[in-house]
Motif scaffolding. Sequence first.
Motif, PDB file in Angstrom:
ATOM      1  N   UNK A 209      93.268  40.134 -28.943  1.00 36.37           N
ATOM      2  CA  UNK A 209      92.575  38.843 -28.940  1.00 36.37           C
ATOM      3  C   UNK A 209      91.551  38.731 -30.067  1.00 36.37           C
ATOM      4  N   UNK A 210      91.559  39.666 -31.006  1.00 32.00           N
ATOM      5  CA  UNK A 210      90.556  39.669 -32.061  1.00 32.00           C
ATOM      6  C   UNK A 210      90.694  38.447 -32.971  1.00 32.00           C
ATOM      7  N   UNK A 230      78.293  31.667 -37.589  1.00 32.74           N
ATOM      8  CA  UNK A 230      77.663  31.939 -36.281  1.00 32.74           C
ATOM      9  C   UNK A 230      77.953  33.345 -35.754  1.00 32.74           C
ATOM     10  N   UNK A 231      78.688  34.152 -36.514  1.00 29.04           N
ATOM     11  CA  UNK A 231      78.898  35.549 -36.152  1.00 29.04           C
ATOM     12  C   UNK A 231      80.051  35.819 -35.212  1.00 29.04           C
ATOM     13  N   UNK A 232      80.804  34.774 -34.828  1.00 25.11           N
ATOM     14  CA  UNK A 232      81.899  34.965 -33.874  1.00 25.11           C
ATOM     15  C   UNK A 232      82.980  35.875 -34.444  1.00 25.11           C
ATOM     16  N   UNK A 233      83.283  35.754 -35.732  1.00 20.70           N
ATOM     17  CA  UNK A 233      84.341  36.551 -36.344  1.00 20.70           C
ATOM     18  C   UNK A 233      84.063  38.036 -36.144  1.00 20.70           C
ATOM     19  N   UNK A 234      82.851  38.448 -36.420  1.00 21.53           N
ATOM     20  CA  UNK A 234      82.494  39.863 -36.284  1.00 21.53           C
ATOM     21  C   UNK A 234      82.452  40.294 -34.822  1.00 21.53           C
ATOM     22  N   UNK A 235      81.908  39.456 -33.959  1.00 25.31           N
ATOM     23  CA  UNK A 235      81.735  39.858 -32.557  1.00 25.31           C
ATOM     24  C   UNK A 235      83.058  40.029 -31.828  1.00 25.31           C
ATOM     25  N   UNK A 236      84.108  39.368 -32.273  1.00 25.30           N
ATOM     26  CA  UNK A 236      85.407  39.484 -31.602  1.00 25.30           C
ATOM     27  C   UNK A 236      86.142  40.784 -31.944  1.00 25.30           C
ATOM     28  N   UNK A 237      85.624  41.559 -32.882  1.00 24.77           N
ATOM     29  CA  UNK A 237      86.220  42.842 -33.233  1.00 24.77           C
ATOM     30  C   UNK A 237      86.134  43.787 -32.032  1.00 24.77           C
ATOM     31  N   UNK A 238      87.248  44.406 -31.654  1.00 21.21           N
ATOM     32  CA  UNK A 238      87.266  45.261 -30.463  1.00 21.21           C
ATOM     33  C   UNK A 238      86.507  46.570 -30.648  1.00 21.21           C
ATOM     34  N   UNK A 362      89.521  45.490 -18.754  1.00 18.41           N
ATOM     35  CA  UNK A 362      88.314  46.053 -19.364  1.00 18.41           C
ATOM     36  C   UNK A 362      88.648  47.233 -20.255  1.00 18.41           C
ATOM     37  N   UNK A 363      89.577  48.082 -19.807  1.00 20.52           N
ATOM     38  CA  UNK A 363      89.974  49.226 -20.633  1.00 20.52           C
ATOM     39  C   UNK A 363      90.715  48.773 -21.882  1.00 20.52           C
ATOM     40  N   UNK A 364      91.588  47.797 -21.737  1.00 22.66           N
ATOM     41  CA  UNK A 364      92.407  47.368 -22.871  1.00 22.66           C
ATOM     42  C   UNK A 364      91.559  46.738 -23.967  1.00 22.66           C
ATOM     43  N   UNK A 365      90.548  45.979 -23.574  1.00 22.82           N
ATOM     44  CA  UNK A 365      89.808  45.197 -24.560  1.00 22.82           C
ATOM     45  C   UNK A 365      88.341  45.607 -24.713  1.00 22.82           C
TER      46      UNK A 365
END
Length: 432
Positions: A209-210, A230-238, A362-365
């Motif tokens: 989902x990154x 807004x920083x969303x791109x970086x925060x979605x990194x797993x 939770x484990x997967x992501x």
Amino acid sequence: MILAGGRGERLRPFTDDRPKAMVPIAGKPLLAYQIDSLRRCGLTDILLVTGYRGEQIASFFGDGSRLGVRLEYFVEREPLGTAGALVRLRADLPEQILVLYGDLMLDADLSRFVAFHRGHSGSCSIVVHPNGHPADSDVVVLDARDMVRDILRKNVPRSQPYFNRVSAGLVLLDRTALTNLPEDRPLDLESDVLVPAMVAGSLYGYRTPEYIKDMGTHDRLAQVERDVVNGLVERRNLAHPQRAVFLDRDGTINDHVGFLVRPEQLRVRDEVYEALELLNRSDYLAIVVSNQPVIARNLCSIEQLNAIHCRLESMLGERHVYLDDLFYCPHHEHAGFPGENKAYKIVCECRKPKTGMVRDAARRYGIDLSASYLIGDTTVDVQTGKNSGVRTILLSTGEGGRDGKYPARPDAQADDLLQAVTQVLAAAGMRQ
């Protein structure tokens, strides 16, 4: 290898005097974001395939030393297609090559993708993810082992619903996948490399989902720039802990009709589309966790349930929204009824209010459960959230908590999913 030779006709006038990969986003060329993402994953030997105004790329990046990478260049004097450079250079390539399309904004933990590829027996692996425009994207059909069974080409009418699993534009392949391909004509990475691998049972799909989005249109470019700022791109990194909103299905996303056993029974609630649009633009993953005892009761097969979920994801995709993942429990612990499917009449760890589905997600992501929510319409959902350590919101839709199976009290209540999601985002201080 980054395919950075594209002209970007749809992005004119931004590309009138520069290649698409050099379009600035928040003051920095798109290609620089890609190189940064690769470097952070330890991928520092990078080959740039250039074409239209490629001299600008070479002049700006040089040998890559100031970015902490080693850059080499292959200049296409004439268009070779998306796989032509690979074939021309195959004798000098390493055993495995990661290929990125040059119009992608991404920030992903690519080490996970590499580990996935090396953990499977295929010669090629592709990244797949849900997006908000599956109709004009290549949709990848996976089996239960993540083997690719079909690729539904974009902009081609589709007669059947499908899971929203779109090719993201990243491919990891073994050099052997290039064997016997001709060098005297342009080649297409999908048609000439991936499809033969699929036919041979040697192509797998890695789901994530990154943040991986093409910025090939004006609207998408504007959205990507907002997400960078807004920083969303970086925060979605797993590589970073994730937040999630876990969603019940029946009575929360679709109308509660008792046992839903046929795709035509599915009716998505009107407010759900707007609620998912808000989640898709936020830091939260949207993940369904649903008890589906229709399998154990033998009212529905796994294939029929998959058809229901295909219809659900297709309906959402038509409205440009999506789920990041969907987990279901097919079990029911009370046995001894006529016609039941005995293989699924077991005591399991996934049936809510047990926490198996939430824990698997939770484990997967890498989900931080303490920063996450579960939204549903029953006390079973509330108890599941309490057992999982997430905050809970009980809806008035569906059963509206009238099942009365558990005494657990929710952290909040809402009239419907849209109101609940609005509460979640407001509590997190996220703009809507």
